[in-house]
Each structure stands twice: as C-alpha cells, then as structure tokens.
Design a protein around this motif. Structure first.
Motif, PDB file in Angstrom:
ATOM      1  N   ARG A 250       0.833  -1.197   0.000  1.00 13.13           N
ATOM      2  CA  ARG A 250       0.000   0.000   0.000  1.00 13.13           C
ATOM      3  C   ARG A 250       0.875   1.258   0.000  1.00 13.13           C
ATOM      4  O   ARG A 250       0.511   2.274  -0.602  1.00 13.13           O
ATOM      5  N   LEU A 251       2.022   1.204   0.662  1.00 21.19           N
ATOM      6  CA  LEU A 251       2.971   2.312   0.572  1.00 21.19           C
ATOM      7  C   LEU A 251       3.422   2.504  -0.871  1.00 21.19           C
ATOM      8  O   LEU A 251       3.547   3.630  -1.347  1.00 21.19           O
ATOM      9  N   GLN A 252       3.653   1.396  -1.562  1.00 22.82           N
ATOM     10  CA  GLN A 252       4.103   1.468  -2.951  1.00 22.82           C
ATOM     11  C   GLN A 252       3.074   2.164  -3.832  1.00 22.82           C
ATOM     12  O   GLN A 252       3.424   2.969  -4.703  1.00 22.82           O
ATOM     13  N   THR A 253       1.795   1.884  -3.596  1.00 24.46           N
ATOM     14  CA  THR A 253       0.733   2.503  -4.388  1.00 24.46           C
ATOM     15  C   THR A 253       0.771   4.023  -4.273  1.00 24.46           C
ATOM     16  O   THR A 253       0.657   4.754  -5.262  1.00 24.46           O
ATOM     17  N   VAL A 254       0.962   4.531  -3.044  1.00 17.18           N
ATOM     18  CA  VAL A 254       0.978   5.976  -2.840  1.00 17.18           C
ATOM     19  C   VAL A 254       2.291   6.575  -3.354  1.00 17.18           C
ATOM     20  O   VAL A 254       2.298   7.676  -3.918  1.00 17.18           O
ATOM     21  N   ALA A 255       3.403   5.853  -3.176  1.00 20.65           N
ATOM     22  CA  ALA A 255       4.676   6.329  -3.740  1.00 20.65           C
ATOM     23  C   ALA A 255       4.563   6.477  -5.250  1.00 20.65           C
ATOM     24  O   ALA A 255       5.022   7.469  -5.836  1.00 20.65           O
ATOM     25  N   ASN A 256       3.920   5.495  -5.894  1.00 22.53           N
ATOM     26  CA  ASN A 256       3.702   5.571  -7.341  1.00 22.53           C
ATOM     27  C   ASN A 256       2.861   6.791  -7.699  1.00 22.53           C
ATOM     28  O   ASN A 256       3.137   7.499  -8.682  1.00 22.53           O
ATOM     29  N   SER A 257       1.824   7.054  -6.902  1.00 21.93           N
ATOM     30  CA  SER A 257       0.926   8.172  -7.162  1.00 21.93           C
ATOM     31  C   SER A 257       1.665   9.505  -7.072  1.00 21.93           C
ATOM     32  O   SER A 257       1.498  10.382  -7.933  1.00 21.93           O
ATOM     33  N   ILE A 258       2.501   9.669  -6.037  1.00 20.02           N
ATOM     34  CA  ILE A 258       3.248  10.911  -5.867  1.00 20.02           C
ATOM     35  C   ILE A 258       4.203  11.123  -7.044  1.00 20.02           C
ATOM     36  O   ILE A 258       4.280  12.211  -7.622  1.00 20.02           O
ATOM     37  N   ALA A 259       4.935  10.066  -7.393  1.00 18.34           N
ATOM     38  CA  ALA A 259       5.898  10.182  -8.493  1.00 18.34           C
ATOM     39  C   ALA A 259       5.195  10.469  -9.816  1.00 18.34           C
ATOM     40  O   ALA A 259       5.680  11.269 -10.630  1.00 18.34           O
ATOM     41  N   TRP A 260       4.062   9.832 -10.028  1.00 15.94           N
ATOM     42  CA  TRP A 260       3.330  10.018 -11.288  1.00 15.94           C
ATOM     43  C   TRP A 260       2.765  11.427 -11.396  1.00 15.94           C
ATOM     44  O   TRP A 260       2.804  12.053 -12.453  1.00 15.94           O
ATOM     45  N   MET A 261       2.242  11.957 -10.274  1.00  9.31           N
ATOM     46  CA  MET A 261       1.746  13.331 -10.290  1.00  9.31           C
ATOM     47  C   MET A 261       2.874  14.317 -10.584  1.00  9.31           C
ATOM     48  O   MET A 261       2.715  15.251 -11.375  1.00  9.31           O
ATOM     49  N   ALA A 262       4.015  14.125  -9.921  1.00  6.87           N
ATOM     50  CA  ALA A 262       5.160  15.013 -10.154  1.00  6.87           C
ATOM     51  C   ALA A 262       5.611  14.932 -11.602  1.00  6.87           C
ATOM     52  O   ALA A 262       5.937  15.953 -12.230  1.00  6.87           O
ATOM     53  N   ARG A 263       5.620  13.725 -12.139  1.00  4.74           N
ATOM     54  CA  ARG A 263       6.019  13.515 -13.537  1.00  4.74           C
ATOM     55  C   ARG A 263       5.087  14.265 -14.488  1.00  4.74           C
ATOM     56  O   ARG A 263       5.539  14.995 -15.382  1.00  4.74           O
ATOM     57  N   ASN A 264       3.778  14.088 -14.303  1.00  6.19           N
ATOM     58  CA  ASN A 264       2.812  14.727 -15.204  1.00  6.19           C
ATOM     59  C   ASN A 264       2.883  16.243 -15.110  1.00  6.19           C
ATOM     60  O   ASN A 264       2.873  16.948 -16.130  1.00  6.19           O
ATOM     61  N   LEU A 265       2.944  16.774 -13.892  1.00  5.75           N
ATOM     62  CA  LEU A 265       2.963  18.227 -13.723  1.00  5.75           C
ATOM     63  C   LEU A 265       4.270  18.843 -14.212  1.00  5.75           C
ATOM     64  O   LEU A 265       4.297  20.008 -14.615  1.00  5.75           O
ATOM     65  N   PRO A 291      10.586  20.046 -15.988  1.00  2.25           N
ATOM     66  CA  PRO A 291      10.970  18.682 -16.361  1.00  2.25           C
ATOM     67  C   PRO A 291      12.265  18.283 -15.658  1.00  2.25           C
ATOM     68  O   PRO A 291      13.259  19.011 -15.697  1.00  2.25           O
ATOM     69  N   ASP A 292      12.233  17.166 -14.971  1.00  3.67           N
ATOM     70  CA  ASP A 292      13.390  16.754 -14.187  1.00  3.67           C
ATOM     71  C   ASP A 292      13.245  15.281 -13.848  1.00  3.67           C
ATOM     72  O   ASP A 292      12.170  14.686 -13.994  1.00  3.67           O
ATOM     73  N   ASP A 293      14.338  14.686 -13.385  1.00  7.04           N
ATOM     74  CA  ASP A 293      14.272  13.331 -12.846  1.00  7.04           C
ATOM     75  C   ASP A 293      13.451  13.368 -11.557  1.00  7.04           C
ATOM     76  O   ASP A 293      13.496  14.346 -10.802  1.00  7.04           O
ATOM     77  N   ILE A 294      12.717  12.278 -11.302  1.00  8.84           N
ATOM     78  CA  ILE A 294      11.817  12.194 -10.152  1.00  8.84           C
ATOM     79  C   ILE A 294      12.218  11.000  -9.301  1.00  8.84           C
ATOM     80  O   ILE A 294      12.295   9.881  -9.816  1.00  8.84           O
ATOM     81  N   THR A 295      12.436  11.225  -8.010  1.00  8.40           N
ATOM     82  CA  THR A 295      12.704  10.113  -7.089  1.00  8.40           C
ATOM     83  C   THR A 295      11.929  10.322  -5.800  1.00  8.40           C
ATOM     84  O   THR A 295      12.006  11.388  -5.181  1.00  8.40           O
ATOM     85  N   VAL A 296      11.173   9.284  -5.409  1.00 11.16           N
ATOM     86  CA  VAL A 296      10.352   9.300  -4.188  1.00 11.16           C
ATOM     87  C   VAL A 296      10.701   8.086  -3.332  1.00 11.16           C
ATOM     88  O   VAL A 296      10.649   6.959  -3.812  1.00 11.16           O
ATOM     89  N   ILE A 297      11.078   8.325  -2.076  1.00  9.60           N
ATOM     90  CA  ILE A 297      11.119   7.259  -1.076  1.00  9.60           C
ATOM     91  C   ILE A 297      10.041   7.601  -0.052  1.00  9.60           C
ATOM     92  O   ILE A 297      10.094   8.661   0.586  1.00  9.60           O
ATOM     93  N   LEU A 298       9.056   6.735   0.078  1.00  8.38           N
ATOM     94  CA  LEU A 298       7.958   6.937   1.019  1.00  8.38           C
ATOM     95  C   LEU A 298       8.085   5.900   2.123  1.00  8.38           C
ATOM     96  O   LEU A 298       8.221   4.698   1.845  1.00  8.38           O
ATOM     97  N   ALA A 299       8.039   6.345   3.373  1.00  5.14           N
ATOM     98  CA  ALA A 299       8.264   5.424   4.485  1.00  5.14           C
ATOM     99  C   ALA A 299       7.364   5.763   5.664  1.00  5.14           C
ATOM    100  O   ALA A 299       6.924   6.906   5.833  1.00  5.14           O
ATOM    101  N   THR A 300       7.088   4.764   6.469  1.00  2.19           N
ATOM    102  CA  THR A 300       6.394   4.976   7.741  1.00  2.19           C
ATOM    103  C   THR A 300       7.233   4.387   8.864  1.00  2.19           C
ATOM    104  O   THR A 300       8.021   3.460   8.653  1.00  2.19           O
ATOM    105  N   VAL A 301       7.045   4.931  10.057  1.00  2.00           N
ATOM    106  CA  VAL A 301       7.772   4.481  11.239  1.00  2.00           C
ATOM    107  C   VAL A 301       6.895   3.503  12.011  1.00  2.00           C
ATOM    108  O   VAL A 301       5.722   3.775  12.285  1.00  2.00           O
ATOM    109  N   ALA A 302       7.453   2.356  12.353  1.00  4.67           N
ATOM    110  CA  ALA A 302       6.756   1.355  13.156  1.00  4.67           C
ATOM    111  C   ALA A 302       7.498   1.192  14.483  1.00  4.67           C
ATOM    112  O   ALA A 302       8.678   0.857  14.498  1.00  4.67           O
ATOM    113  N   ILE A 303       6.807   1.458  15.567  1.00  6.93           N
ATOM    114  CA  ILE A 303       7.406   1.345  16.898  1.00  6.93           C
ATOM    115  C   ILE A 303       6.552   0.422  17.758  1.00  6.93           C
ATOM    116  O   ILE A 303       5.333   0.584  17.812  1.00  6.93           O
TER     117      ILE A 303
END
Length: 303
Positions: A250-265, A291-303
């Motif tokens: 599910r993290l991957q799905t949102v990471a993809n969404s962020i990168a795709w939005m940045a790419r399109n815009l 226009p630029d290279d796009i890199t997203v690392i999306l993470a959550t903290v588990a304690i």
C-alpha cells in the motif's frame, strides 16, 4: 537538473525499482520486531521519455538507497548535476556511486547512527580517493532512524530533501541550501583543471537536525523534481493516506501516485508550479512545471 557552474521515467521502470525494495521492507520478521524500524517503498522516473537501461538505485541522474543495520534504518537520495553531460561526463555516475557507497557503509556498520552527515562525508571522501575518478556533482539527503532512541537524524545538502507528516500536519521539513536561484549546494569532484570554476561544497556544509518520531509517522524523501513540481498541500494529502501504514504494497501505491503526479505536472506548460513561483520571486518570469528526474522514497515508522 541544475546549472553546472552554479550547482550542479516510465512507470514500469519506477515500479521495478520500488518492488525491489518491498521484499526487504515487507518482511514479516521485521514487522514483528519490537525495535523501531522503517517500512518503505520507492518510485521514480527519469526526465527522458525514452526507455533507458534499468539500474537499481537510479532514475536518470537521480540515485537512492535504503539500508538496514542492527542499530538503525537509513534512507538516502541524491541528484546528479546534469550540466556535466556537456563535458562528456555522465551526471548520474557520481550520485549513484555516492548512494551506493553510503549503502555499503551502513550494511558494514561503518557509520554512526546519530550522524548522517558523517556517513555522507565518508562516502564522498571514498569517491575522492577512488582508483578510477568518479567525476561530477550531486546534492544529497540522508535520514537515519536510530532504533535505540526512536529519533530521526537528518543531513541535507542542496535542494533534495525530506518531509515528516503526523496526523495531517508537517512536523519537520528540510531547508533548501541555494547559492542562488536554481543553484543548490553540492558535493563535487571536478576533473583536473576545473576546480577553480566549479562550486564544491563540503559535507560539513549539510544542514543537520534530529527529532523524536512516533509510531505511524510518515517520511517522504525526494529529489527536487518532486518538490519543484508538487505543492506542499498535495504532498501532505497523499502522505495522509499512509499514516500508520505497515503494508509495503500500500505504501508502494501511494509512492507511485506521488511520483506520477510530479512527472505529469513537470511537463504541464500551464501549471503554476512551486518552481515557477520561486522563479517569479527571483525576478524570472516563467510558467509551467520543471521537467526533471523524479525520485520518491515513502516510508512509515513502526514502533
């Protein structure tokens, strides 16, 4: 991409890089640990639309890594300065080697879990003394989750960066380092004879910070291709979707969404992007994304 003297991807490729990280991040044994840890996913695109050779840890001139050690989880991104291409130098080589060296040092335990700027420095100085010169320049951002005290330690040089969101609110965000507009601080290794003409900042120039994190905190680590094209309110809206998330898919799905939005815009010529707003504030009249290279690392903290 930045100005050389002053600084300085195809969804299937993006997902390929991200999934390679999920196999580690989603390990059930890690999720059962009592120690604090990070669950992460990665996505990105090269600026060029043509299909390029797939290299793990790289999107165009951007590079990234994730690494785990018994005392800490570490994330990093770097943005190679594209202007070197005009001099026959691959701008992505320096950033990729910088991040790969950081990753190796973490896995070997040759780092301090409270000092990411020291990790950047060790990696940088290894490149300086490499048998085959790794020429170029790069911005860099590294964050370390210390498992012993549930504290995030950060180091940022240039205009890549991080954002931490908790319950819909940005609690920490990195500060850009610019010599002037579109001219970020950078680590550099210029060819002989060019040292006097190229800006080269030292690793100890990085802005450092540390702060406690809580279970469920969301961490975004990204290059300027993301921050220059996505307004903060859109980023926060996406990050809120994974508050407390422990499923790497599910993290991957949102990471993809962020990168795709940045790419399109980035290719939207009518969009008033954060980059366009910054340009206007600096007396430059422009409109559209960057226009630029796009890199997203999306993470959550588990304690």
């Amino acid at each position: 991409m930045h100005t050389l003297w002053l600084t300085g991807r195809l969804l299937s490729r993006a997902i390929w890089n991200g999934i390679s990280n999920i196999s580690t991040a989603a390990d059930p044994n890690l999720q059962r640990k009592a120690d604090p840890h990070i669950i992460s996913a990665v996505c990105g695109f090269p600026k060029e639309r043509r299909i390029q050779r797939l290299i793990k840890g790289q999107f165009g001139d951007d590079a990234w890594f994730t690494a785990k050690y018994k005392t800490a989880d570490v994330l990093g991104v770097a943005d190679g300065v594209g202007g070197w291409r005009a001099y026959g130098i691959d701008p992505g080589e320096f950033s990729l080697h910088l991040m790969q060296t950081c990753e190796r040092l973490v896995k070997m335990g040759r780092f301090t879990s409270t000092n990411p700027s020291e990790l950047l420095a060790r990696s940088y100085y290894e490149l300086l003394h490499h048998k085959k010169a790794i020429l170029g320049s790069s911005t860099a951002c590294v964050v370390v989750l210390n498992k012993e005290n549930s504290t995030l330690y950060t180091a940022n040089i240039g205009d890549s960066g991080f954002m931490v969101v908790r319950h819909g609110r940005v609690i920490h965000k990195s500060e850009e380092q610019q010599h002037y507009f579109n001219t970020p601080f950078q680590l550099s290794l210029p060819p002989p004879g060019y040292q006097a003409n190229v800006l080269s900042d030292q690793p100890d120039s990085a802005i450092t910070n540390n702060f406690p994190v809580e279970d469920g905190d969301v961490i975004l680590l990204a290059t300027d291709g993301v921050f220059d094209n996505l307004p903060q309110n859109l980023l926060v809206k996406e990050l809120c979707k994974v508050q407390g998330e422990r499923c790497a898919s599910r993290l991957q799905t949102v990471a993809n969404s962020i990168a795709w939005m940045a790419r399109n815009l980035s290719f939207d010529e009518t969009f008033i992007s954060p980059f366009a707003e910054s340009a206007f504030a600096n007396g430059i009249s422009t409109i559209g994304g960057k226009p630029d290279d796009i890199t997203v690392i999306l993470a959550t903290v588990a304690i």
